[in-house]
Structure formats: structure tokens, C-alpha cells
Design a protein around this motif. Structure first.
Motif, mmCIF file in Angstrom:
data_model
loop_
_atom_site.group_PDB
_atom_site.id
_atom_site.type_symbol
_atom_site.label_atom_id
_atom_site.label_comp_id
_atom_site.label_asym_id
_atom_site.label_seq_id
_atom_site.Cartn_x
_atom_site.Cartn_y
_atom_site.Cartn_z
ATOM 1 N N LYS A 14 46.842 80.347 -103.919
ATOM 2 C CA LYS A 14 46.609 79.053 -103.258
ATOM 3 C C LYS A 14 45.380 78.337 -103.797
ATOM 4 O O LYS A 14 44.498 77.910 -103.054
ATOM 5 C CB LYS A 14 46.485 79.261 -101.743
ATOM 6 N N ASN A 15 45.325 78.214 -105.127
ATOM 7 C CA ASN A 15 44.269 77.478 -105.836
ATOM 8 C C ASN A 15 42.900 78.151 -105.793
ATOM 9 O O ASN A 15 41.904 77.563 -106.206
ATOM 10 C CB ASN A 15 44.141 76.039 -105.307
ATOM 11 N N VAL A 16 42.833 79.393 -105.295
ATOM 12 C CA VAL A 16 41.586 80.158 -105.284
ATOM 13 C C VAL A 16 41.737 81.357 -106.212
ATOM 14 O O VAL A 16 42.643 82.176 -106.037
ATOM 15 C CB VAL A 16 41.225 80.632 -103.867
ATOM 16 N N ALA A 17 40.858 81.457 -107.194
ATOM 17 C CA ALA A 17 40.843 82.617 -108.082
ATOM 18 C C ALA A 17 39.773 83.594 -107.606
ATOM 19 O O ALA A 17 38.715 83.183 -107.119
ATOM 20 C CB ALA A 17 40.559 82.194 -109.511
ATOM 21 N N THR A 18 40.057 84.889 -107.743
ATOM 22 C CA THR A 18 39.081 85.920 -107.395
ATOM 23 C C THR A 18 38.924 86.872 -108.569
ATOM 24 O O THR A 18 39.906 87.432 -109.058
ATOM 25 C CB THR A 18 39.514 86.715 -106.158
ATOM 26 N N LEU A 19 37.694 87.017 -109.032
ATOM 27 C CA LEU A 19 37.346 88.019 -110.039
ATOM 28 C C LEU A 19 36.505 89.066 -109.342
ATOM 29 O O LEU A 19 35.479 88.749 -108.740
ATOM 30 C CB LEU A 19 36.571 87.382 -111.195
#
Length: 255
Positions: A14-19
């Protein structure tokens, strides 16, 4: 995202990236291989049009406890220079990313880990998180922009205290000092970070990108009048764009 790493994980939802740093048994301490993976992960996220906001965080009880000292201490001069150069590239790839990056500091963020957090646009911290720059204990100084970015955030007096003592500071203290934006209870931390990131995705991406660029411009040595001129050019450019026209009309239609 189509890539598999050894020491990090990445995902987009939902348009949020997590590294996420993923060496929990070493408190996510960063070796050369992990650094290369982080840079690749950041650059891949930055280039993905789906990403409006990015989160960087750690697995386990640490965000990142700095460099892997066993490897760090055994480097040749050539390896050390390469490590430092790649580190600068890592921090720059976050700071100069087009979209906002959020450091979700879930635990210890020390040395290079804290420098990564400082290169982000905002820091959200767990109530149990501790942060600091302990390089002085190794007769070193921060080498990834820690001195300069820290001073920009809190001023020279408190920055000197953190640098000279090499101490670990709690999230609540750093919130009072203006480094940390929000402190959340540990059991609610992941959900609160995601909620905050998702709130930003509901803001127009074009405006967010320009706001980040202009905020960084304020720290540049350009004369003030040139900065104000650039701000005026930016609002004019956005005003005549389709995204702003639609947002303005939607607002008018609701009133």
C-alpha cells in the motif's frame, strides 16, 4: 520486490516500503556484505514508483548496533576506505531520496546505526530504544556524517555532549531534544509506525517530494532570498499541475 537478500528484507504494501536489517543475533551490526545489500535495497526502493513513503528498521532487539567491529577492525587501509566511501553512499541514498524515509528505531541504534537514523527524514522510536555515537571509546569519530547531521538537528551544545561522552540516550530524552519525532509503547510500535507512514501516503506525492527538497535547501549555503525564490517557483509549478488543480477543486466541491 523480487529480490532476496541475506542480511536484510524488503517489502512494499500500500505504497509503503519497509527495509529491515536482519542480523538479529549480531544486533544487526553491519558488515561489508550487509552494507552492499542495504544500498541496493534503498536504491531499488527509491526507484520504485509505487513507493510514497519508506521505513527502515531492525529485526529483534536492535535497530543497528553500528559496524561489525570484528570485521571493521581487521580491514586493510584499502578496505577501510572502500567501507567508508560505501557508507557515505548509503547515508546519501536515504537523505537524497525523492520520497520521505522514516527510521523506525525499535531498539539499540548506535554508531552507524544512529547515523542511518539521522539521515532519515523522521525518527520514530520505541520507548525502550537507546541511541548514541560511541566511537570515542574506540579512539575514533563518527565517519558517516554523524557529527554534522546531529548538530543540524539539536545544536552544537547537546551534540558535543553526545559525541564527547559517547553515551546511550533514551528515546524520551532524544524526543525532548528534538531528534525523535514520536515515542511509542513497545507493544504498539510496529502498528503505530505503519499508521504514521500510511498517513503520509494520503498526502500528494508531488508535494511531499518538493517539501523534502525545500527543507534540505534550507540547510544549504545559498542566500536566503534565493531559497525564498526557489520556494515561490515550486509553489507556482505545483499550482499549475494536474495534481494540485484536482485537489483544489475537490476542496471547493466539499465546501
Amino acid at each position: 520486490m523480487g529480490k532476496t537478500y541475506t542480511h536484510i528484507t524488503t517489502e512494499i504494501s500500500k505504497n509503503v516500503a519497509t527495509l529491515r536489517f536482519n542480523r538479529p543475533e549480531q544486533l544487526n551490526a553491519m558488515n561489508r556484505e550487509m552494507m552492499d545489500e542495504i544500498i541496493d535495497g534503498i536504491e531499488t526502493i527509491n526507484a520504485d514508483d509505487r513507493v510514497h513513503v519508506a521505513i527502515i528498521t531492525g529485526q529483534g532487539r536492535a535497530f543497528m548496533a553500528g559496524a561489525d567491529i570484528k570485521e571493521y577492525g581487521s580491514q586493510t587501509p584499502e578496505q577501510f576506505k572502500s567501507f567508508q566511501d560505501r557508507g557515505i553512499q548509503l547515508y546519501d541514498s536515504i537523505e537524497n531520496a525523492p520520497q520521505p524515509w522514516i527510521a523506525a528505531v525499535n531498539g539499540y541504534a548506535l554508531g552507524g546505526g544512529f547515523e542511518i537514523a539521522l539521515s532519515c527524514d523522521m525518527i520514530l522510536a520505541s520507548e525502550t530504544a537507546k541511541m548514541g555515537l560511541p566511537e570515542v571509546f574506540l579512539s575514533l569519530v563518527p565517519g558517516g556524517g554523524g557529527t554534522q547531521r546531529l548538530i543540524q538537528r539539536i545544536g552544537i551544545n547537546r551534540a558535543k555532549e553526545m559525541l564527547f561522552t559517547g553515551g546511550q540516550y533514551t528515546a524520551s530524552v532524544l524526543f525532548e531534544w528534538g531528534i525523535v519525532n514520536h515515542v511509542y509503547q513497545t507493544h504498539e510500535f510496529d502498528a503505530e509506525v505503519l499508521r504514521f507512514a500510511q498517513k503520509l501516503t494520503r498526502r500528494p506525492l508531488g508535494a511531499l517530494k518538493e517539501l523534502k527538497r525545500l527543507a534540505h535547501l534550507s540547510l544549504s549555503p545559498l542566500p536566503f532570498h534565493q531559497k525564498i525564490t526557489e520556494e515561490g517557483k515550486t509553489v507556482s509549478h505545483l499550482f499549475h499541475g494536474a495534481e494540485a488543480k484536482k485537489a483544489i477543486q475537490d476542496f471547493i466541491d466539499k465546501t
